[in-house]
Design an enzyme around this catalytic site. Structure first.
Site, PDB file in Angstrom:
ATOM      1  N   SER A 119       0.714  -1.256  -0.121  1.00  0.00           N
ATOM      2  CA  SER A 119       0.439   0.248  -0.209  1.00  0.00           C
ATOM      3  C   SER A 119       0.616   1.280  -0.268  1.00  0.00           C
ATOM      4  O   SER A 119       0.658   2.186  -0.104  1.00  0.00           O
ATOM      5  CB  SER A 119      -0.835   0.102   1.219  1.00  0.00           C
ATOM      6  OG  SER A 119      -1.622  -1.171   1.172  1.00  0.00           O
ATOM      7  N   HIS A 140      -0.947  -2.318  -7.353  1.00  0.00           N
ATOM      8  CA  HIS A 140      -1.988  -2.263  -5.806  1.00  0.00           C
ATOM      9  C   HIS A 140      -3.584  -2.530  -5.513  1.00  0.00           C
ATOM     10  O   HIS A 140      -4.602  -2.361  -6.525  1.00  0.00           O
ATOM     11  CB  HIS A 140      -1.156  -1.019  -5.287  1.00  0.00           C
ATOM     12  CG  HIS A 140      -1.905  -0.648  -4.113  1.00  0.00           C
ATOM     13  ND1 HIS A 140      -2.132   0.536  -3.429  1.00  0.00           N
ATOM     14  CD2 HIS A 140      -2.409  -1.044  -2.663  1.00  0.00           C
ATOM     15  CE1 HIS A 140      -2.897   0.371  -2.569  1.00  0.00           C
ATOM     16  NE2 HIS A 140      -3.093  -0.407  -2.300  1.00  0.00           N
ATOM     17  N   GLU A 152      -3.638  -0.342  -8.368  1.00  0.00           N
ATOM     18  CA  GLU A 152      -2.672   1.217  -9.627  1.00  0.00           C
ATOM     19  C   GLU A 152      -1.074   0.484  -9.490  1.00  0.00           C
ATOM     20  O   GLU A 152      -1.535  -0.585  -8.549  1.00  0.00           O
ATOM     21  CB  GLU A 152      -2.734   2.145  -7.682  1.00  0.00           C
ATOM     22  CG  GLU A 152      -2.085   2.976  -7.844  1.00  0.00           C
ATOM     23  CD  GLU A 152      -2.065   3.839  -6.099  1.00  0.00           C
ATOM     24  OE1 GLU A 152      -2.146   2.969  -5.662  1.00  0.00           O
ATOM     25  OE2 GLU A 152      -2.035   5.217  -6.300  1.00  0.00           O
ATOM     26  N   ASN A 190      -3.020   6.029  -1.330  1.00  0.00           N
ATOM     27  CA  ASN A 190      -2.852   6.004  -0.031  1.00  0.00           C
ATOM     28  C   ASN A 190      -2.358   7.392   0.504  1.00  0.00           C
ATOM     29  O   ASN A 190      -2.538   7.691   1.969  1.00  0.00           O
ATOM     30  CB  ASN A 190      -2.187   5.081   0.889  1.00  0.00           C
ATOM     31  CG  ASN A 190      -3.183   3.763   1.059  1.00  0.00           C
ATOM     32  OD1 ASN A 190      -4.207   4.068   1.755  1.00  0.00           O
ATOM     33  ND2 ASN A 190      -3.162   3.064   0.114  1.00  0.00           N
TER      34      ASN A 190
END
Ligand SMILES: NC(=O)c1ccc[n+]([C@@H]2O[C@H](COP(=O)([O-])OP(=O)(O)OC[C@H]3O[C@@H](n4cnc5c(N)ncnc54)[C@H](O)[C@@H]3O)[C@@H](O)[C@H]2O)c1
Length: 282
Positions: A119, A140, A152, A190
């Protein structure tokens, strides 16, 4: 190299979903975890998730059986010697991931791409633990993996364009959309999401609102499908703390400082949905 056999390491919240979507899309999957009970749990959640697809008429029972037939679980990493592509989804800890990437580099064939579902941890740092940094990238997936269509894709400093293209094509084969992000702490998702969740933790700590009130405001007022505290429990509070720590260490801005309440809850083992207790009880 034609990718037929995918190795997934880590059978927790994310690893089991990742293994499921690859198996559902026709790939042979070997799911590896150090903990045998996690492998049993993963099989049970995959069974349950596939059963729901069948119930809703989105998957034929025969296709479910075929997907389950393509999946094997093991606690031996050596079984990945036959894999054509690897997705790592173990704990969000840089030392554990670096050690694993070193081992994967020794076990897998030289042309195999080693991807990480991290992450927030630097893909460049993971690549540097191998002799093939051009074939290390971030993949991701979002939680819950079988339902979320975005992936991602993170290009490390040394990741080649050819490797990125393989990842883009794999996303398409899974029915997902790969979007590229550069290798900075937290990438896109994130970097933007975690400060919002952290602010919600501070709001609980300071008594601005109860978890129910905060979630109700963000759902009803901002049209978020899920309130931030429900979402944090779903992600795992230990995972949230690990991501915020990487953002804070890597970017140096106090705005990423993990909320003390979050630290306290993680220390108490209140990790959210997976431990039965977080901002809510399950
Ligand atoms: N939880 C989320 O919503 C979410 C979303 C996107 C990405 N991620 C990332 O995915 C990764 C996994 O997160 P998670 O929430 O699934 O964690 P989790 O704690 O649910 O599962 C981690 C699993 O890894 C296993 N493991 C630990 N060390 C191992 C090793 N050396 N070899 C094999 N297995 C090992 C553990 O036994 C456990 O089953 C992390 O990098 C996390 O940041 C999580």
């Amino acid at each position: 190299m034609q990718i037929k056999h995918v190795g997934v390491i880590g059978a927790g919240t994310m690893g089991n979903g990742i293994a499921q979507v690859f198996a559902q899309s026709g790939f042979t999957v070997t799911l590896v975890d150090v903990a045998a009970p996690m492998l049993e749990r993963a099989r049970a959640s995959i069974d349950k998730s596939l059963a729901k697809f069948v119930e809703k008429g989105k998957l034929a029972a025969a296709d479910r059986d075929a997907a389950l037939g393509r999946l094997t679980t093991t606690s031996s990493l050596e079984e990945l010697a036959a894999a054509d592509y690897v997705v790592e989804a173990i704990v969000e800890n840089v030392d554990a991931k670096r050690a694993l990437f070193g081992r994967l580099d020794a076990i897998t064939r030289p042309g195999v791409i080693l991807s990480s579902n991290t992450s927030s941890i630097s893909i460049t740092v993971l690549g540097a633990a191998t002799t093939r940094p051009d074939r290390v990238l971030g993949m991701h997936f979002m939680n819950p993996v079988p339902l979320m269509t975005l992936v991602e894709l993170i290009r490390g400093q040394a990741t080649s364009s050819e490797s990125m293209q393989v990842a883009v094509d794999l996303c398409a084969a899974l029915g997902k959309n790969g979007v590229e992000a550069a290798d900075y702490p937290g990438f896109i998702a994130n970097r933007i999401q975690m400060p919002m969740l952290n602010e919600a933790f501070f709001a609980v700590m300071e008594g601005v609102g109860t978890p129910e009130a905060i979630d109700a405001v963000m759902k009803g007022g901002m049209n978020h499908p899920m309130g931030p505290l429900t979402l944090a429990d779903f992600i795992g509070l230990d995972v949230c703390l690990a991501i915020l720590t990487v953002l804070h260490d890597g970017l140096g801005d106090p705005k990423y400082r993990p909320c003390p309440l979050l630290r306290r809850m993680v220390a108490a083992g209140h990790l959210g949905r997976k431990s039965g207790r977080g901002f809510y009880t399950y």
